[in-house]
Design an enzyme around this catalytic site. Sequence first.
Site, short mmCIF file in Angstrom:
data_model
loop_
_atom_site.label_atom_id
_atom_site.label_comp_id
_atom_site.label_asym_id
_atom_site.label_seq_id
_atom_site.Cartn_x
_atom_site.Cartn_y
_atom_site.Cartn_z
N GLU A 9 -52.80 52.82 100.94
CA GLU A 9 -53.19 51.71 101.76
C GLU A 9 -52.06 50.97 102.29
O GLU A 9 -52.14 50.81 103.29
CB GLU A 9 -53.56 50.63 100.67
CG GLU A 9 -54.44 49.51 101.16
CD GLU A 9 -55.22 48.55 100.22
OE1 GLU A 9 -55.14 49.09 98.87
OE2 GLU A 9 -55.80 47.60 100.61
N GLU B 121 -60.60 54.00 87.55
CA GLU B 121 -60.10 54.35 89.02
C GLU B 121 -60.14 55.76 89.09
O GLU B 121 -59.39 56.70 88.22
CB GLU B 121 -58.50 53.92 89.57
CG GLU B 121 -58.46 54.13 90.94
CD GLU B 121 -57.19 53.78 91.46
OE1 GLU B 121 -56.35 53.48 90.73
OE2 GLU B 121 -56.99 54.40 92.53
N ASP C 261 -60.47 61.46 98.92
CA ASP C 261 -60.59 62.57 99.82
C ASP C 261 -61.93 62.65 100.72
O ASP C 261 -63.01 62.56 100.07
CB ASP C 261 -60.38 63.98 99.25
CG ASP C 261 -59.03 64.05 98.18
OD1 ASP C 261 -58.08 63.16 98.76
OD2 ASP C 261 -58.84 64.86 97.62
N LYS D 13 -65.86 68.34 106.24
CA LYS D 13 -66.93 69.48 106.48
C LYS D 13 -68.07 69.35 105.79
O LYS D 13 -68.29 68.79 104.80
CB LYS D 13 -66.19 70.67 106.19
CG LYS D 13 -65.04 71.39 106.72
CD LYS D 13 -64.59 72.66 106.66
CE LYS D 13 -63.24 72.94 107.37
NZ LYS D 13 -62.51 74.03 106.59
N ASP E 241 -59.51 54.30 104.60
CA ASP E 241 -59.02 54.33 106.11
C ASP E 241 -59.92 55.09 106.99
O ASP E 241 -59.71 55.01 108.30
CB ASP E 241 -57.61 55.02 106.22
CG ASP E 241 -57.51 56.40 105.74
OD1 ASP E 241 -57.97 56.78 104.78
OD2 ASP E 241 -57.31 57.31 106.73
N1 SAM Z 1 -56.01 56.26 95.03
C1 SAM Z 1 -54.66 56.49 95.59
C2 SAM Z 1 -54.25 55.90 96.46
O1 SAM Z 1 -55.08 55.22 97.35
O2 SAM Z 1 -52.97 55.71 96.82
C3 SAM Z 1 -54.49 58.06 95.60
C4 SAM Z 1 -55.59 58.59 96.99
S1 SAM Z 1 -55.25 60.27 97.44
C5 SAM Z 1 -55.91 60.58 99.05
C6 SAM Z 1 -56.83 61.09 96.70
C7 SAM Z 1 -56.44 61.32 95.11
O3 SAM Z 1 -57.80 61.50 94.51
C8 SAM Z 1 -55.57 62.65 94.98
O4 SAM Z 1 -54.57 62.12 94.06
C9 SAM Z 1 -56.32 63.49 94.31
O5 SAM Z 1 -55.74 64.57 93.55
C10 SAM Z 1 -57.55 62.79 93.65
N2 SAM Z 1 -58.63 63.45 93.52
C11 SAM Z 1 -59.60 63.78 94.49
N3 SAM Z 1 -60.67 64.18 93.99
C12 SAM Z 1 -60.71 64.01 92.69
C13 SAM Z 1 -61.52 64.38 91.86
N4 SAM Z 1 -62.77 64.80 91.99
N5 SAM Z 1 -61.28 64.17 90.36
C14 SAM Z 1 -60.12 63.37 90.25
N6 SAM Z 1 -59.36 63.23 91.20
C15 SAM Z 1 -59.42 63.45 92.41
#
Ligand code: SAM
Length: 199
Positions: A180, A31, A105, A109, A141
């Site tokens: 989620e 993941e 994320d 942009k 989402d």
């Molecule tokens: N997967 C989890 C959930 O669905 O509850 C967390 C979602 S959260 C919006 C996105 C997570 O991905 C954050 O904790 C962020 O730090 C991590 N993340 C984003 N870009 C990343 C990257 N390039 N490498 C590692 N982690 C990343």
Amino acid sequence: MQHEDLMIFDPTAVKGNWQKVFGNDFPIHLEIGMGKGKFLLEQAMRNPNVNFIGIEKYESVIVVSLDKMAPYKPTNLKVIAMDATNIMEVFSEGEVAKIYLNFSDPWPKKGHTKRRLTSPKFLEIYRTILTNEGEIELKTDNKRFFEYSVLSLFENNWRFCDFSVDLHDGRTDIVTTEYEEKFKAKGMPIYYLKVQKKG
Ligand code: SAM
């Protein structure tokens, strides 16, 4: 179980040797951006014959996940603190059977397109580290991120296996993530897709 037992501190040192880390040859599911780890822990508990690895770039978030995981003593779960950009330094060709992208994320942009975890550059990396019939499962989402991802996967020659624009409509057996659960509680639709690597 201590936090240290769940962490891989020098993941580049085990590239190509993940089966030794787990002491078996079960498939590896990864993941990327695991956040606080709810999804990964539940998957690990439900699927003892799969090895799970979570990648997360923020150590503060990882600490929360380790607090949650450690009491369950999962032997098929490891966590790496790293940015997904460097993933090729950690996994060899064909070493991973499945990649989960849960609520990544969206980087809305245009100038940040390359940071999206479904941009062509990342898809090429996934193609390398995945097994021949390896899969990506994505949940989000964010409709625009979903549309971008569908197009990117289609243009980069991935086979679509499953697809939903309202994952929770009628399905009850879903392992959910922290994000989620929040969106579900608000009645928001969850977009979902599963693709497979094509030769
Ligand atoms: N997967 C989890 C959930 O669905 O509850 C967390 C979602 S959260 C919006 C996105 C997570 O991905 C954050 O904790 C962020 O730090 C991590 N993340 C984003 N870009 C990343 C990257 N390039 N490498 C590692 N982690 C990343």
